[in-house]
Write a protein that holds these residues in place. Structure first.
Motif, PDB file in Angstrom:
ATOM      1  N   LYS A   5      40.834  59.256  47.389  1.00  0.00           N
ATOM      2  CA  LYS A   5      40.652  58.054  46.582  1.00  0.00           C
ATOM      3  C   LYS A   5      40.176  56.898  47.446  1.00  0.00           C
ATOM      4  O   LYS A   5      40.643  56.721  48.568  1.00  0.00           O
ATOM      5  N   LYS A   6      39.227  56.119  46.935  1.00  0.00           N
ATOM      6  CA  LYS A   6      38.759  54.886  47.573  1.00  0.00           C
ATOM      7  C   LYS A   6      38.898  53.763  46.547  1.00  0.00           C
ATOM      8  O   LYS A   6      38.490  53.908  45.392  1.00  0.00           O
ATOM      9  N   GLU A   7      39.460  52.645  46.995  1.00  0.00           N
ATOM     10  CA  GLU A   7      39.608  51.493  46.122  1.00  0.00           C
ATOM     11  C   GLU A   7      38.716  50.371  46.623  1.00  0.00           C
ATOM     12  O   GLU A   7      38.673  50.090  47.824  1.00  0.00           O
ATOM     13  N   LEU A   8      38.007  49.731  45.695  1.00  0.00           N
ATOM     14  CA  LEU A   8      37.106  48.636  46.023  1.00  0.00           C
ATOM     15  C   LEU A   8      37.533  47.391  45.258  1.00  0.00           C
ATOM     16  O   LEU A   8      38.033  47.488  44.134  1.00  0.00           O
ATOM     17  N   GLU A   9      37.332  46.209  45.874  1.00  0.00           N
ATOM     18  CA  GLU A   9      37.620  44.933  45.225  1.00  0.00           C
ATOM     19  C   GLU A   9      36.318  44.153  45.088  1.00  0.00           C
ATOM     20  O   GLU A   9      35.482  44.168  45.983  1.00  0.00           O
ATOM     21  N   VAL A  10      36.176  43.462  43.953  1.00  0.00           N
ATOM     22  CA  VAL A  10      35.002  42.634  43.702  1.00  0.00           C
ATOM     23  C   VAL A  10      35.455  41.180  43.731  1.00  0.00           C
ATOM     24  O   VAL A  10      36.300  40.785  42.936  1.00  0.00           O
ATOM     25  N   ASN A  11      34.915  40.392  44.679  1.00  0.00           N
ATOM     26  CA  ASN A  11      35.284  38.982  44.823  1.00  0.00           C
ATOM     27  C   ASN A  11      34.070  38.114  44.589  1.00  0.00           C
ATOM     28  O   ASN A  11      32.992  38.398  45.097  1.00  0.00           O
ATOM     29  N   GLY A  12      34.233  37.024  43.839  1.00  0.00           N
ATOM     30  CA  GLY A  12      33.158  36.077  43.598  1.00  0.00           C
ATOM     31  C   GLY A  12      33.232  35.534  42.189  1.00  0.00           C
ATOM     32  O   GLY A  12      33.672  36.227  41.266  1.00  0.00           O
ATOM     33  N   VAL A  13      32.799  34.290  42.007  1.00  0.00           N
ATOM     34  CA  VAL A  13      32.817  33.665  40.687  1.00  0.00           C
ATOM     35  C   VAL A  13      31.811  34.372  39.790  1.00  0.00           C
ATOM     36  O   VAL A  13      30.636  34.488  40.121  1.00  0.00           O
ATOM     37  N   GLY A  14      32.267  34.880  38.670  1.00  0.00           N
ATOM     38  CA  GLY A  14      31.393  35.569  37.721  1.00  0.00           C
ATOM     39  C   GLY A  14      31.113  37.015  38.075  1.00  0.00           C
ATOM     40  O   GLY A  14      30.421  37.698  37.329  1.00  0.00           O
ATOM     41  N   TYR A  15      31.609  37.506  39.203  1.00  0.00           N
ATOM     42  CA  TYR A  15      31.411  38.903  39.585  1.00  0.00           C
ATOM     43  C   TYR A  15      32.462  39.734  38.862  1.00  0.00           C
ATOM     44  O   TYR A  15      33.659  39.482  38.984  1.00  0.00           O
ATOM     45  N   TYR A  31      30.916  33.911  54.821  1.00  0.00           N
ATOM     46  CA  TYR A  31      31.191  32.493  54.623  1.00  0.00           C
ATOM     47  C   TYR A  31      32.184  32.252  53.490  1.00  0.00           C
ATOM     48  O   TYR A  31      33.141  31.512  53.633  1.00  0.00           O
ATOM     49  N   LYS A  32      31.966  32.860  52.343  1.00  0.00           N
ATOM     50  CA  LYS A  32      32.887  32.680  51.214  1.00  0.00           C
ATOM     51  C   LYS A  32      33.641  33.964  50.881  1.00  0.00           C
ATOM     52  O   LYS A  32      34.552  33.955  50.069  1.00  0.00           O
ATOM     53  N   GLY A  33      33.216  35.096  51.449  1.00  0.00           N
ATOM     54  CA  GLY A  33      33.889  36.368  51.181  1.00  0.00           C
ATOM     55  C   GLY A  33      33.482  36.991  49.863  1.00  0.00           C
ATOM     56  O   GLY A  33      34.163  37.887  49.367  1.00  0.00           O
ATOM     57  N   LYS A  34      32.376  36.551  49.270  1.00  0.00           N
ATOM     58  CA  LYS A  34      31.920  37.096  48.000  1.00  0.00           C
ATOM     59  C   LYS A  34      31.283  38.466  48.213  1.00  0.00           C
ATOM     60  O   LYS A  34      30.622  38.697  49.213  1.00  0.00           O
ATOM     61  N   GLY A  35      31.473  39.358  47.258  1.00  0.00           N
ATOM     62  CA  GLY A  35      30.864  40.680  47.325  1.00  0.00           C
ATOM     63  C   GLY A  35      31.859  41.777  47.029  1.00  0.00           C
ATOM     64  O   GLY A  35      32.976  41.529  46.578  1.00  0.00           O
ATOM     65  N   ILE A  36      31.446  43.012  47.289  1.00  0.00           N
ATOM     66  CA  ILE A  36      32.299  44.182  47.048  1.00  0.00           C
ATOM     67  C   ILE A  36      32.822  44.655  48.399  1.00  0.00           C
ATOM     68  O   ILE A  36      32.041  44.888  49.321  1.00  0.00           O
ATOM     69  N   LYS A  37      34.133  44.805  48.512  1.00  0.00           N
ATOM     70  CA  LYS A  37      34.733  45.271  49.759  1.00  0.00           C
ATOM     71  C   LYS A  37      35.770  46.344  49.456  1.00  0.00           C
ATOM     72  O   LYS A  37      36.252  46.455  48.337  1.00  0.00           O
ATOM     73  N   TYR A  38      36.080  47.143  50.491  1.00  0.00           N
ATOM     74  CA  TYR A  38      37.156  48.118  50.355  1.00  0.00           C
ATOM     75  C   TYR A  38      38.475  47.360  50.256  1.00  0.00           C
ATOM     76  O   TYR A  38      38.618  46.269  50.812  1.00  0.00           O
TER      77      TYR A  38
END
Length: 182
Positions: free
Chosen positions: A85-95, A158-165
């Motif tokens: 299993k791999k878990e991903l987090e989506v961070n960002g306004v409107g993401y 810079y803001k940490g926006k995007g998809i990360k593990y």
């Protein structure tokens, strides 16, 4: 001898391992069936509920393949019993992400939606709009698909926006405010 290569692989109850000529291995279990062609130089033997991998000699290539073959075989056994299993987090306004049928639909700040099709042997779950869980019996497929999803919008420093593990730590940068004026 290779420390990893020497270790026996315990085969749990309910898992069927079939070793054919040329080290073509098939592992059947409650979570699925995996088949893989392993190195023909290695000798794979099954003794009761244990698998052993041995190498013919101490040549450099055989030493390298010994641990690799054992690890690939172990990952097949673990995959058909527990799944990876791999878990991903989506961070960002409107993401946000959602799932419709077998399609993963992602709104990642582009002018269009990013749509990815679920591949065979992989299951995608979206427990909430900011989390993606990818699981399946094949470790390589799960990791590759997770990397492809992350690649659509990697996290920026810079803001940490995007998809990360889920377990990934993003090193943050300060930005322009740290510059001195004369």
């Amino acid at each position: 001898m290779s420390r990893i290569g020497r270790m026996p692989i315990s085969v749990p109850a309910g898992v069927d391992v079939k070793i054919e000529e040329g080290n073509f291995v098939t592992v059947k279990g409650p979570k699925g069936t995996l088949t893989q062609q392993l190195s023909p130089a290695m000798t794979i033997t099954q003794e009761g509920s244990e698998l052993h991998v041995t190498r013919p000699d101490d040549a450099k290539e055989n030493r390298s393949l010994h641990g690799l073959t054992r690890t690939l075989l172990h990952n097949m056994v673990v995959g058909v019993t527990e799944e990876f299993k791999k878990e991903l987090e989506v961070n960002g306004v409107g993401y946000r992400v959602s799932k419709e049928g077998k399609k993963l639909i992602m709104n990642l700040g582009f002018s269009h939606q990013v749509i990815m099709e679920e591949i065979e042997g992989i299951t995608i779950d979206v427990p909430d709009p900011n989390h993606i869980t990818i699981h399946g019996p094949d470790k390589q497929k799960v990791g590759q698909f997770a990397a492809e999803v992350r690649e659509k919008r990697p996290p920026e420093p810079y803001k940490g926006k995007g998809i990360k593990y889920a377990d990934e730590v993003i090193r943050r940068k300060e930005g322009k405010t740290g510059v001195k004026k004369k």
